[in-house]
Design a protein around this motif. Structure first.
Motif, short mmCIF file in Angstrom:
data_model
loop_
_atom_site.label_atom_id
_atom_site.label_comp_id
_atom_site.label_asym_id
_atom_site.label_seq_id
_atom_site.Cartn_x
_atom_site.Cartn_y
_atom_site.Cartn_z
N ILE A 54 -6.30 43.36 96.49
CA ILE A 54 -5.21 44.01 97.20
C ILE A 54 -5.70 44.24 98.70
O ILE A 54 -4.85 43.81 99.66
CB ILE A 54 -5.01 45.30 96.69
CG1 ILE A 54 -4.49 45.05 95.32
CG2 ILE A 54 -4.12 46.17 97.56
CD1 ILE A 54 -4.42 46.41 94.54
N PRO A 55 -6.70 44.69 99.21
CA PRO A 55 -7.27 44.97 100.67
C PRO A 55 -7.20 43.64 101.53
O PRO A 55 -6.79 43.40 102.65
CB PRO A 55 -8.41 45.70 100.70
CG PRO A 55 -9.11 45.41 99.49
CD PRO A 55 -7.82 45.25 98.35
N VAL A 56 -7.55 42.50 100.61
CA VAL A 56 -7.77 41.09 101.04
C VAL A 56 -6.37 40.57 101.65
O VAL A 56 -6.23 40.41 102.84
CB VAL A 56 -8.40 40.07 100.04
CG1 VAL A 56 -8.10 38.70 100.57
CG2 VAL A 56 -10.04 40.54 100.02
N VAL A 57 -5.32 40.88 100.73
CA VAL A 57 -4.17 40.36 101.01
C VAL A 57 -3.61 41.41 102.13
O VAL A 57 -2.62 40.54 103.12
CB VAL A 57 -3.11 40.48 99.85
CG1 VAL A 57 -1.61 40.20 100.05
CG2 VAL A 57 -3.44 39.63 98.79
N VAL A 58 -3.78 42.67 102.10
CA VAL A 58 -3.26 43.46 103.38
C VAL A 58 -3.84 43.03 104.71
O VAL A 58 -3.12 42.90 105.77
CB VAL A 58 -3.53 44.79 103.07
CG1 VAL A 58 -3.11 45.65 104.21
CG2 VAL A 58 -2.86 45.54 101.77
N VAL A 59 -5.10 42.53 104.58
CA VAL A 59 -5.73 42.04 105.77
C VAL A 59 -4.93 40.84 106.26
O VAL A 59 -4.93 40.56 107.51
CB VAL A 59 -7.25 41.72 105.62
CG1 VAL A 59 -7.66 41.22 106.97
CG2 VAL A 59 -7.87 43.26 105.58
N ALA A 60 -4.88 39.81 105.24
CA ALA A 60 -4.16 38.68 105.51
C ALA A 60 -2.84 38.94 106.22
O ALA A 60 -2.41 38.14 106.94
CB ALA A 60 -4.26 37.78 104.23
N TRP A 61 -2.07 39.76 105.51
CA TRP A 61 -0.69 40.14 106.12
C TRP A 61 -0.83 40.51 107.60
O TRP A 61 -0.02 39.91 108.26
CB TRP A 61 -0.24 41.30 105.25
CG TRP A 61 1.22 41.62 105.71
CD1 TRP A 61 2.50 41.11 105.54
CD2 TRP A 61 1.43 42.79 106.51
NE1 TRP A 61 3.50 41.91 105.87
CE2 TRP A 61 2.93 42.85 106.74
CE3 TRP A 61 0.92 43.68 107.24
CZ2 TRP A 61 3.54 43.66 107.54
CZ3 TRP A 61 1.59 44.71 108.04
CH2 TRP A 61 2.84 44.72 108.07
N TYR A 83 -3.10 32.04 107.84
CA TYR A 83 -3.87 32.87 106.91
C TYR A 83 -5.41 32.56 106.90
O TYR A 83 -5.89 31.25 106.69
CB TYR A 83 -3.43 32.39 105.55
CG TYR A 83 -3.58 33.27 104.14
CD1 TYR A 83 -4.61 33.77 104.12
CD2 TYR A 83 -2.51 33.56 103.38
CE1 TYR A 83 -5.01 34.78 102.88
CE2 TYR A 83 -2.38 34.45 102.36
CZ TYR A 83 -3.79 35.01 102.03
OH TYR A 83 -4.01 35.91 101.13
N PRO A 84 -6.29 33.44 106.89
CA PRO A 84 -7.56 32.99 107.35
C PRO A 84 -8.25 32.45 106.01
O PRO A 84 -7.88 32.80 104.92
CB PRO A 84 -8.47 34.41 107.42
CG PRO A 84 -7.35 35.35 108.00
CD PRO A 84 -6.08 35.06 107.45
N ARG A 85 -8.95 31.24 106.29
CA ARG A 85 -9.10 30.25 105.07
C ARG A 85 -10.10 30.98 104.24
O ARG A 85 -9.77 30.81 102.91
CB ARG A 85 -9.83 29.04 105.72
CG ARG A 85 -10.10 28.09 104.75
CD ARG A 85 -8.89 27.48 104.01
NE ARG A 85 -8.93 26.58 102.77
CZ ARG A 85 -8.51 25.31 102.90
NH1 ARG A 85 -8.32 24.74 103.87
NH2 ARG A 85 -8.71 24.60 101.74
N ALA A 86 -10.95 31.70 104.64
CA ALA A 86 -11.92 32.51 103.69
C ALA A 86 -11.06 33.29 102.57
O ALA A 86 -11.25 33.49 101.36
CB ALA A 86 -13.12 33.05 104.23
N LEU A 87 -10.19 34.21 103.24
CA LEU A 87 -9.50 34.98 102.39
C LEU A 87 -8.32 34.32 101.34
O LEU A 87 -7.99 34.52 100.26
CB LEU A 87 -8.52 35.95 103.33
CG LEU A 87 -9.22 36.80 104.39
CD1 LEU A 87 -8.44 37.75 105.02
CD2 LEU A 87 -10.29 37.51 103.94
N PHE A 88 -7.85 33.15 102.33
CA PHE A 88 -7.02 32.35 101.08
C PHE A 88 -7.77 31.76 100.01
O PHE A 88 -7.10 31.85 98.86
CB PHE A 88 -6.43 31.12 102.05
CG PHE A 88 -5.53 30.09 101.45
CD1 PHE A 88 -4.14 30.29 101.53
CD2 PHE A 88 -6.03 28.99 100.53
CE1 PHE A 88 -3.34 29.49 100.68
CE2 PHE A 88 -5.34 28.15 100.35
CZ PHE A 88 -3.85 28.36 100.11
#
Length: 213
Positions: free
Chosen positions: A161-168, A177-182
């Motif tokens: 959830i926070p990973v997607v929020v940061v990606a947003w 989209y940061p590759r590591a988060l993706f």
């Protein structure tokens, strides 16, 4: 494209986007509502409620279509050692559709989820030869054996959830989209798919690996 395991019965790859639309990303939570409703209607099925004259609920019947199909498939394997191909095809296509919606929700793709086309989400599930590949009694215990995975996936979903929020935030600002988060979000989806293939789609007796790759 991030390579997934080619040996497990369920495999997931999602094309990494070079650039994402900032406006679509900013309002994704709104854009997804219609297709999310459609997915919910298909997968959850209907519920019948019986009430008395005073309005008190006496009985509720119903349940998710996906869960009902899993139970029916398990019973067919246990008692008949068969896995009807059309049941498998429906379950696979419903899973593909759900993952396209999930990819859109988690910002992995700008493509509005199709009910037919593969788009950027490449999901494969192998059709099993029941008598050769599956032990007839395993559907009775797979849901229990997968409990460690449920616990890990719960942690991974919370972390996502926070990973997607940061990606947003990053996508809205930079369009990327940061590759590591993706890779992390795709990995969670891949892990979830393998557990689903083992415990609910019932296409394999091979225990899912504890891995995002």
């Amino acid at each position: 494209m991030t390579p997934a395991s080619t040996t497990y019965a369920a495999r997931l790859d999602i094309d990494y986007p070079d650039e994402l639309d900032r406006l679509s990303t900013a309002f994704r939570i709104i854009w997804i509502i219609p297709i999310a409703v459609i997915l919910a209607l298909i997968s959850q099925g209907s519920e019948t409620v019986v009430v008395d004259e005073a309005g008190n609920v006496l009985k509720r019947n119903g349940g998710g279509l996906a869960s009902g199909l899993a139970v029916a498939t398990g019973l067919m394997i246990v008692f008949r050692q068969r896995y009807p191909r059309w049941w498998f095809d429906f379950a696979r296509e419903l899973t593909r559709f759900a993952y396209r919606v999930g990819a859109y929700l988690t910002l992995l793709s700008d493509l509005y989820p199709s009910t037919v086309d593969e788009q950027s989400v490449h999901l494969e599930v192998d059709y099993p030869d029941v008598k050769r590949d599956l032990v007839w009694w395993m559907p009775l215990v797979k849901w229990f054996l997968a409990i460690p995975h449920y616990l890990v996936l719960l942690i991974l979903f919370v972390a996502a959830i926070p990973v997607v929020v940061v990606a947003w935030v990053v996508i809205v600002v930079t369009g990327r989209y940061p590759r590591a988060l993706f890779d992390f979000v795709v990995g969670v989806g891949r892990w979830s798919l393998r557990v689903g293939a083992y415990a609910f789609l019932l296409v394999t007796d091979e225990y899912p690996p504890f891995s995002l790759s």
